[in-house]
Design an enzyme around this catalytic site. Structure first.
Site, PDB file in Angstrom:
ATOM      1  N   CYS A 278     -23.443 -52.257  14.663  1.00 44.90           N
ATOM      2  CA  CYS A 278     -22.208 -51.900  13.951  1.00 44.90           C
ATOM      3  C   CYS A 278     -21.544 -50.609  14.398  1.00 44.90           C
ATOM      4  O   CYS A 278     -20.410 -50.611  14.888  1.00 44.90           O
ATOM      5  CB  CYS A 278     -22.499 -51.815  12.454  1.00 44.90           C
TER       6      CYS A 278
ATOM      7  N   HIS B  23     -18.378 -47.194   8.235  1.00 41.25           N
ATOM      8  CA  HIS B  23     -19.656 -47.049   8.951  1.00 41.25           C
ATOM      9  C   HIS B  23     -19.587 -46.103  10.144  1.00 41.25           C
ATOM     10  O   HIS B  23     -20.228 -46.324  11.174  1.00 41.25           O
ATOM     11  CB  HIS B  23     -20.196 -48.412   9.390  1.00 41.25           C
TER      12      HIS B  23
END
Length: 573
Positions: free
Chosen positions: A96, A152
């Site tokens: 990610c 994130h």
């Protein structure tokens, strides 16, 4: 010689199942767009900077879209891709944070210090503050910029938040994964907190709304309140289809015949996300943006196979440098594309969106130094050759070193125990431990004997630390040519040496107990003040240097916030 074993089906039959059964004439939920073959191409320059919608999905596998032969229903994505340009030589990162950081900065992760793992919720770490981000460059070009979805990229300081990194508005989560309804996230036993934010505030009032729907609705609201005469950039980073596997029941019911429960839930989430994209596309048309818009669709990494995802027929999965971890689903849909309705094999990497989109926006790139991305719009829109000829997938000096790697195996110029991967032209090299290396057939084949974990497995090569593939001729990475072509291995190792000389130190600090949500009213959020310096990034126990009275005061506040949150939740119910 490598020995392969496939249970239940031959490779040919599985490929036939995956790629010859798709109905290319299947109707779509997206409204028809004019398809006049005599339509004149657009002029080389647009009359106005285009509206840009960038859609990023989370953990969607390479096989998990209709036009790649999946039995998961994605009619909207299939139609958008068919009417635009499919990118079939498109690369992302295996996990990610690296993909998101490279999208936002246009730089390889070795050039931002994020080359190892992800940014964890309790780490005092974020996208380096000296990096000028993609939305900041678009703001300079006169764009209104908005982010909806998963960030994130760190949040330990307020300066790290999306609204401080170029976005005018933000609705989404700061951490890596949350519950789709409650927005709770646990980073270990007892370390749990709420993670849905509106701007820089906690969005307690949005709890209970399924995130895929919530995010699509927010995009529609943004479009409704903005003028199509002014350029807009919306970054839609869906949480879907990352775990936890949660979907409204009506979508799960569509896949009730699927034998594997994880795959069934996962398929439901993909279809739900597809319909969210349909709603976004409809809003673009309703509010007058579509004719001057560019929609980019991208996955962030390969699918997680033990959570329902499939990268078949590619090798590997999320978290690996095999093609199943780094080859992404990607396409561009836009009325502004000159050569529509085609598949492009131009080499494209996620870092390329930064210069490509800034150039489309008529922004200024002359003052941005050190980009690793290229402007690939001519390759996408006109079918020209891609300016990109190689991709550094990564060099991770902190990842567990391969047991059998050595400097000697790397011709004395590279330690092959180090996890690294690079593609140059048609060649791809991997060193160290590339990660889980099997080929996993689609989990929906319920007539496999036993569980869905029947897979095609390479039974030798466990003592290796160098692999070489001609990825153009062998996209499934079945034929390791490292012993036959040592000359190519040496050449690509030299490229790794070159890149490694440009790498900055890895930023992967120890977790900080002050990040615990209990110290922040029960929610994940910034905990370090603007005055806190770099000492936060290397200390595991910074609270020991604080006086005990202040710590006790925080403990008392914890109880107060818990009671307050309970009262707020009861009021919403």
């Amino acid at each position: 010689m490598a020995v392969y074993a496939l249970t239940g089906f031959s490779l040919v039959s599985l490929l036939s199942f995956g790629y010859l059964s798709w109905d290319w004439m299947k109707p779509s939920l997206v409204a028809d767009v004019a398809t006049d073959p005599m339509e004149k191409p657009l002029p080389p320059t647009f009359t106005r900077p285009p509206h840009i919608i960038f859609i990023l999905t989370d953990d969607q596998g390479y096989h998990d879209i209709g036009y790649h032969g999946s039995d998961i229903q994605t009619p909207t994505l299939d139609r958008l891709a068919a009417e635009g340009v499919k990118l079939e030589n498109y690369y992302i990162q295996p996990i990610c944070t690296p993909s998101r950081s490279q999208l936002i900065t246009g730089r390889y992760q070795i050039h931002t210090g994020l080359q190892h793992s992800i940014i964890r919720p309790r780490q005092p770490n974020c996208l380096p503050l000296d990096q000028v981000t993609l939305p900041q460059k678009l703001q300079e070009a006169g764009y209104s910029t908005h982010m909806v979805g998963k960030w994130h990229l760190g949040f330990y300081k307020k300066e790290c938040l999306p609204t401080r990194r170029g976005f005018d508005t933000f609705l989404g989560s700061l951490t890596g994964n949350v519950d789709y309804y409650t927005y709770d996230n646990c980073d270990g036993p007892g370390v749990c907190g709420y993670d849905l934010h509106e701007g820089e505030d906690v969005a307690w009032d949005q709890s209970g709304k399924y995130s895929t729907f919530l995010y699509a609705q927010r995009v529609s609201k943004i479009l409704a309140s903005h003028s199509p005469k002014e350029p807009i950039f919306i970054y839609v980073a869906f949480q879907a289809v990352h775990t936890p596997l949660q979907s409204p029941k009506e979508y799960i019911y569509r896949y009730r015949s699927m034998g594997n429960v994880a795959r069934r839930k996962y398929a439901a989430m993909v279809t739900c996300m597809d319909e969210a994209v349909k709603n976004i596309t409809w809003a673009l048309k309703k509010y007058g943006y579509y004719d001057n818009s560019v929609i980019v669709f991208s996955t962030d990494n390969g699918g997680q196979t033990f959570s329902g995802g499939s990268n078949w027929p590619l090798r590997g999965r999320k978290g690996t440098y095999w093609e199943g971890g780094v080859r992404g689903i990607g396409f561009v849909h836009s009325p502004l594309i000159k050569r529509k309705r085609r598949t492009s094999w131009a080499l494209v990497h996620i870092t390329d969106w930064y210069p490509t989109l800034v150039s489309l926006a008529r922004g200024n790139l002359s003052n941005v130094q050190g980009l690793d991305g290229y402007d690939v719009w001519p390759a996408i829109s006109e079918g020209k050759e891609s300016p990109r000829t190689e991709i550094l997938h990564n060099i991770d000096p902190l990842y567990n070193h391969a047991k059998y790697g050595s400097l000697e195996d790397g011709f004395g110029i590279w330690n092959t125990a180090v996890q690294a991967s690079i593609r140059v032209g048609e060649w791809k090299l991997l060193t160290g431990d590339p990660g889980y290396s099997d080929w996993i057939p689609p989990q929906t084949l319920t007539n496999f004997p036993g569980s869905w974990w029947n897979l095609e497995r390479l039974t030798d090569g466990l003592r290796k630390s160098v692999w070489l593939f001609n990825i153009t001729a062998d996209p499934y990475e079945r034929y390791d040519l490292s012993e036959q072509r040592p000359d190519v291995v040496r050449t690509l190792l030299m490229r790794l040496v070159h890149y490694n000389r440009t790498a900055i130190p890895v930023r992967y600090p120890a977790e900080n107990p002050r990040a615990h949500p209990d110290f922040n009213g029960g929610a994940w959020g910034p905990w370090a003040s603007e005055d806190d310096g770099e000492e936060w990034e290397g200390s595991r126990e910074p609270l020991k240097s604080r006086n005990k009275k202040k710590k006790c005061k925080i403990c008392k506040l914890r109880s107060f916030f818990r009671k307050l949150n309970t009262r707020l939740m009861s009021n919403r119910i």
